[in-house]
Structure formats: C-alpha cells, structure tokens
Design a protein around this motif. Structure first.
Motif, short mmCIF file in Angstrom:
data_model
loop_
_atom_site.label_atom_id
_atom_site.label_comp_id
_atom_site.label_asym_id
_atom_site.label_seq_id
_atom_site.Cartn_x
_atom_site.Cartn_y
_atom_site.Cartn_z
N VAL A 23 0.85 -1.21 0.00
CA VAL A 23 0.00 0.00 0.00
C VAL A 23 0.88 1.26 0.00
N ALA A 62 3.07 6.81 1.51
CA ALA A 62 1.90 7.45 0.88
C ALA A 62 1.02 8.19 1.88
N GLN A 64 -1.39 8.93 5.18
CA GLN A 64 -2.48 8.23 5.86
C GLN A 64 -3.03 7.08 5.02
N ASP A 65 -3.26 5.93 5.66
CA ASP A 65 -3.88 4.80 4.97
C ASP A 65 -5.35 5.14 4.71
N LEU A 66 -5.69 5.36 3.46
CA LEU A 66 -7.04 5.81 3.12
C LEU A 66 -8.06 4.68 3.23
N ARG A 67 -7.60 3.47 3.55
CA ARG A 67 -8.55 2.37 3.80
C ARG A 67 -8.75 2.16 5.31
N THR A 81 -6.69 11.46 15.05
CA THR A 81 -5.65 10.70 14.35
C THR A 81 -4.43 11.58 14.13
N ALA A 111 1.01 12.87 4.62
CA ALA A 111 1.79 12.71 5.85
C ALA A 111 3.14 12.07 5.58
N ASP A 142 -1.25 18.59 7.14
CA ASP A 142 -0.95 18.19 8.52
C ASP A 142 0.44 17.56 8.57
#
Ligand code: T3D
Length: 260
Positions: A23, A62, A64-67, A81, A111, A142
């Motif tokens: 990911v 990449a 923040q994990d968008l999942r 978060t 991030a 952020d």
C-alpha cells in the motif's frame, strides 16, 4: 516490534524502514505506533549517532492509509488521528539529538511528505516524487507540512504545492531546496548510509546543539539567537570533543570524536 516497521543498526547508524510496500507504505494505526516506538527506542540507545528513515519497495510513504476506516470515520476522529498518530511522531523525530536523514526511495505523499520533511536532511533517489496530496482528497496540510515546507521553499511556493497537490520530481525538489541530494536509485541506501556514518563519526554533542540552534533560531530574533549561540558554545566548549578537535588540528591528524 510490529513488522510494519523494520529496524536495524548498521554500525552507529539506526535504519528505520516503513514496511507496507503493498500500500505504498501508507500509515495505519499499527504502523504509526510502531514508528513512534522505534524513534523512542532510538532516542534511548546511546550507541546510535545518526538515523536513516526509508521505505520498503517502490514508495517512501503514501501518508495516511485511506482504507483505515476507523481513523477517517468522523471529523473528530480525523483530528485525533492527526494528534495521536502524527503530531507525537513528528515531535519525537524533531527532538532527537542526532542527525535524522530521509532516504526517499519513491513517492512521499501527504503525511509521508511530512515524515520526510521532519527529518533533518533528505537524500532522494532519482525517481522519488513528492506531493502534498491533502487537497486532492479535500483535506488541509498536517504532519508538520505547513510548518516545514514554507521554511524550505517560501510561503508562496508552499501554498502552490498545497493547493495544487502537484507532484514534484526529485530534480525539482532539489532545485527548490526540499532535498539535499539526488542519487541513482540503486545507490540510495549505500550513499545515504555513507553520509549518515560520516555525520555519526563527527562531534555529535556539537551536532546536537547545532540542530537545536538552527531550528530554534529560525523563528528567534537576532538578540535571542546570538545569546542562544553563546550558551551552546559554553556547553560544547567544555566537551572532550572540543579538546580533541583542537589537538587534532595542531597535530595535523584526523580527530577521533566520541560525542562527549
Ligand atoms: O486521519 C486522517 O485521515 C487525517 C490524516 C491525513 C494525512 C494524510 O496523509 S492525507 C493524504 C493521504 N495520502 C494520499 O492521498 C496519497 C494517495 N496515494 C497516491 O497519491 C499515490 O498512490 C502515490 C503518489 C503515493 C503513489 O503513486 P504510484 O502510482 O507510485 O502507486 P499507486 O499504484 O497509486 O499505489 C500503489 C498501491 O498503494 C495501490 O494499491 P493497489 O491498487 O495496487 O492495490 C494504492 O491503492 C495503494 N495506496 C497508495 N496510497 C495509499 C494506498 N493505500 C492506502 N492509503 C494510501 N494513502
């Protein structure tokens, strides 16, 4: 230690690798915690004199994990978060006394760009890329990006990069001063480690105080900056490394620094 973050020591250099290549090394709760714990471990390991942060596989990170549905469940969750996953991590990285170098092996987004910026120096592979990413999904900056990026490139360029989320190539990042060096991808780790080892064999107490002065004095007035320098010099002037540095100069030999 969770395997989403790998840690190894190469001599006096601590190498931290984000390890979710499937990911693009996106950060979920476990990875955020593991990164924080690893930096904390580095802080208390008296043997580590420089740190390298990199990613496994094709990407650096990449963001923040968008999942990660829980983290993104509500506006309040998002704020928490940021506070609990990223803010404490960025603060921990910045507080480390030794040089922290990002070996940016691929995409650094959101991030993930913030993590690279929170390192003291950045060495990028020729195919690395950087994007603020946040605005593409309707978010604001952020992970310290709105703090570090304008300091490196100026407010207007930082705003452009944040608003457009345009992708910077490694070469563009070098020209803007976002990265310190660009090297061929197959030499990234080797060259970053060599540089980290070079810094790690320096007078690390003086380096730690140099880091303190540079970050603090970016926002200080001249009088405070000058006084801070005087105080730091008083501290480092009492070190063995200072005596050794002068002695080595007079004896025309390389110094042997111990960091005390
Ligand atoms: O709580 C909060 O949410 C607030 C905190 C926010 C902080 C943030 O970081 S917000 C920004 C989040 N990040 C992004 O929006 C970046 C999204 N990703 C990208 O733009 C691109 O993937 C990259 C530029 C990073 C890399 O592009 P590329 O072409 O080299 O790789 P790819 O094919 O897009 O990605 C490879 C795989 O990683 C792919 O999986 P698949 O399709 O092969 O199964 C992709 O879905 C996955 N991936 C990439 N980024 C993320 C991700 N999975 C989850 N989260 C991601 N951020």
């Amino acid at each position: 230690m969770a395997t989403t973050v790998l840690f190894e020591k190469q001599g006096h250099v601590g190498v931290i690798r984000i390890n979710r290549p499937e990911v693009a090394n996106a950060i979920n709760a476990a990875t955020g915690r593991a990164l924080y714990e690893t930096f904390k471990q580095v802080e208390t390991d008296g043997d580590i004199r420089a740190v390298v942060l990199t990613g496994a596989g094709r990407a650096f990170c990449a963001g923040q994990d968008l999942r990660d549905e829980e983290a993104m469940a509500s506006a309040a969750h998002l704020g928490n978060t940021v506070r609990e996953r990223y803010n404490i991590l960025i603060a921990k990285m910045q507080a480390l006394p030794m040089p922290v170098i990002a070996a940016v092996n691929g995409a650094a987004a959101g991030a993930g760009f913030g993590l690279a910026l929170a390192c003291d120096l950045r060495i990028a592979s020729a195919d690395a890329k950087f994007t603020m990413a946040f605005s593409k999904i309707g978010l604001a900056p952020d992970s310290g990006t709105s703090y570090f990026l304008p300091r490196l490139v100026g407010v207007a360029k930082a705003l452009e990069l944040a608003w457009t989320a345009d992708v910077l190539t490694a070469q563009q990042a070098l020209e803007l001063g976002v990265v310190n060096q660009v090297v061929p991808g197959d030499q990234l780790l080797e060259q970053t480690l060599a540089f980290a080892e070079r810094l790690g064999s320096g007078p690390t107490l003086a380096y730690a105080l140099t880091k303190q002065a540079m970050y603090a004095n970016v926002t200080a007035n001249l009088a405070d900056a000058l006084e801070r320098e005087a105080q730091l010099q008083e501290t480092v002037g009492g070190s063995h490394d200072f005596i050794e540095g002068v002695q080595a100069f007079l004896e025309k030999r390389p110094p042997r620094y111990t960091g005390v």
